[in-house]
Design an enzyme around this catalytic site. Structure first.
Site, PDB file in Angstrom:
ATOM      1  N   THR A 189       0.808  -1.223   0.000  1.00  0.00           N
ATOM      2  CA  THR A 189       0.000   0.000   0.000  1.00  0.00           C
ATOM      3  C   THR A 189       0.845   1.278   0.000  1.00  0.00           C
ATOM      4  O   THR A 189       0.293   2.370  -0.094  1.00  0.00           O
ATOM      5  CB  THR A 189      -0.921   0.041   1.232  1.00  0.00           C
ATOM      6  OG1 THR A 189      -0.124   0.031   2.420  1.00  0.00           O
ATOM      7  CG2 THR A 189      -1.851  -1.157   1.248  1.00  0.00           C
ATOM      8  N   LYS A 190       2.150   1.140   0.098  1.00  0.00           N
ATOM      9  CA  LYS A 190       3.011   2.316   0.134  1.00  0.00           C
ATOM     10  C   LYS A 190       3.162   2.916  -1.270  1.00  0.00           C
ATOM     11  O   LYS A 190       2.868   2.293  -2.279  1.00  0.00           O
ATOM     12  CB  LYS A 190       4.383   1.946   0.703  1.00  0.00           C
ATOM     13  CG  LYS A 190       4.354   1.450   2.146  1.00  0.00           C
ATOM     14  CD  LYS A 190       3.851   2.519   3.088  1.00  0.00           C
ATOM     15  CE  LYS A 190       4.057   2.162   4.554  1.00  0.00           C
ATOM     16  NZ  LYS A 190       3.224   1.053   5.023  1.00  0.00           N
ATOM     17  N   ASN A 191       3.672   4.138  -1.327  1.00  0.00           N
ATOM     18  CA  ASN A 191       3.856   4.807  -2.620  1.00  0.00           C
ATOM     19  C   ASN A 191       4.764   3.998  -3.541  1.00  0.00           C
ATOM     20  O   ASN A 191       4.551   3.958  -4.750  1.00  0.00           O
ATOM     21  CB  ASN A 191       4.437   6.206  -2.421  1.00  0.00           C
ATOM     22  CG  ASN A 191       3.429   7.170  -1.831  1.00  0.00           C
ATOM     23  OD1 ASN A 191       2.466   6.762  -1.186  1.00  0.00           O
ATOM     24  ND2 ASN A 191       3.644   8.459  -2.031  1.00  0.00           N
TER      25      ASN A 191
END
Length: 386
Positions: A189-191
């Site tokens: 879910t991180k950039n």
């Protein structure tokens, strides 16, 4: 099943889909090489993340949580030590401290940015303070220049928790290049999200980079000879290959998030929900370049949970980061903090609501998010007038 007007909080598949063939080619290359650990993609990714973060060195590891733990292990943090850290953060920012027998000293947050309130920092430093962990929350750097200045005056190392903030900067200098060490997460879910767990550490100290690598490999050097008690924390080559593909597209992804944030600002104002209204928009420090891992609004008058339920009832995803601050978690009760000790942290946990902001979010979806929130307040006003 999602309805025609539904909006997901996050759509990893949609973000990844344009690069499917690149992913498949990269993964096939690893499969054919047989180098599933310590493959060339790991070395290349370390070099690319170091360059992107303007750090001299980078060391891959198994997760962002491990990056934090390895940092403190390499700093010899242990029983009797204190580490200053925000309570308004994810669990890993604090568990790395207690796992080593050290004590977290919780610091309150700035109510605008949700980051560490630097004006309180000096007063919390004592003879047992062994490290400071500023968290660059939601994609925006803390006041890391001032934090590092205060830390240097007391000869205290700074461990940057940049798990949500790869590419973020303060005074044009990237997260992960300021402190003794920077910690990144590649959770999906991180950039910069992988297809599983992964993490990275950055530093400008060659000896410290070598020490981090030693601790990440069971403290073993050479093979079967253990210099320190380390852990097993490796970034596998499959994840590194995927992440290298996504690194090539990270600037566009960041720009997509920034565009979406700007659009939300306009939409909320046009809807009349902001000026003297019930919604408070995110505030960006004028010295910060935010990469918008989250878009975090505040909902006034104790109605946050009602608004979230209304969004859910209308197929719009949202989340609360974070509903229970770390100083109020059951597992940290013995630390001695209590309700009311960190007033801004506790207020944020009651008011914050995080909205969809992933790069491929459409204009129509953003309009829908704001429209549904507006409908909630229109309905509330109608009931009040009746």
């Amino acid at each position: 099943m999602p309805g025609p007007n539904s909006v997901p909080l996050l759509d990893v598949n949609r973000d990844n889909r344009p690069y499917r063939e690149e992913f498949m080619s990269a993964l096939a290359g690893v499969l054919d090489s047989g180098r599933f650990l310590f493959g060339p993609d790991v070395v290349e990714l370390e070099s690319e993340v170091a360059k992107y973060s303007q750090a001299q060195f980078a060391v891959g590891c198994a997760s962002g949580s491990d990056a934090l733990l390895l940092s403190l292990m390499a700093l010899n943090i242990g029983p009797g030590d204190e580490v200053i850290v925000p309570s308004f953060t994810f669990f890993a920012s604090v568990s790395c401290i207690t796992r080593l027998g050290a004590t977290p000293v919780f610091i309150d947050i700035d109510p605008d940015t949700y980051n560490m309130d630097v004006d309180q920092l000096d007063s919390l430093i004592g003879p047992k303070t062994a490290a400071i962990i500023p968290v660059h929350l939601f994609g925006q750097c803390a006041r890391i220049d001032r934090i590092c200045q205060i830390a240097a005056e007391h000869d205290i190392p700074v461990v940057e928790d940049a798990a949500q903030s790869i590419g973020a900067a303060y005074h044009s200098r990237p997260a992960g290049s300021w402190g003794t060490v920077g910690c990144f997460s590649f959770y999906p879910t991180k950039n910069l999200g992988g297809m599983g767990d992964g993490g990275m550490l950055t530093t400008n100290d060659e000896a410290f980079a070598d020490r981090l690598r030693l601790f990440a490999g069971h403290g073993m050097r050479p093979r079967y000879y253990h210099k320190v008690v380390g852990i097993n924390s490796r970034l596998d080559t499959f994840q590194a290959a995927v992440l290298r593909v996504k690194m090539n597209h990270l600037p566009q992804a960041v720009e997509g998030r920034r565009t979406n944030a700007t659009r939300y600002h306009h939409l909320f104002r046009e809807a009349g929900l902001v000026e003297d209204g019930p919604v408070t928009l995110p505030v960006i420090d004028e010295n910060a370049f935010s990469v918008w891992n989250q878009y975090s609004i505040r909902i006034a008058d104790g109605r946050r949970d009602e608004v979230r339920q209304h969004l859910a009832d209308n197929g719009v995803g949202s989340e609360i980061y974070y509903p229970v601050p770390m100083h109020q978690q059951e597992c940290f009760e013995n630390i001695g903090f209590k309700a009311g000790d960190l007033s801004e942290t506790e207020r944020a946990s009651r008011e914050i609501l995080n909205l969809p902001i992933f790069p491929s979010l459409t204009v129509e979806e953003q309009n829908r998010v704001v429209e549904v929130i507006g409908q909630f307040y229109q309905s509330a006003e109608a009931k009040k007038a009746a």
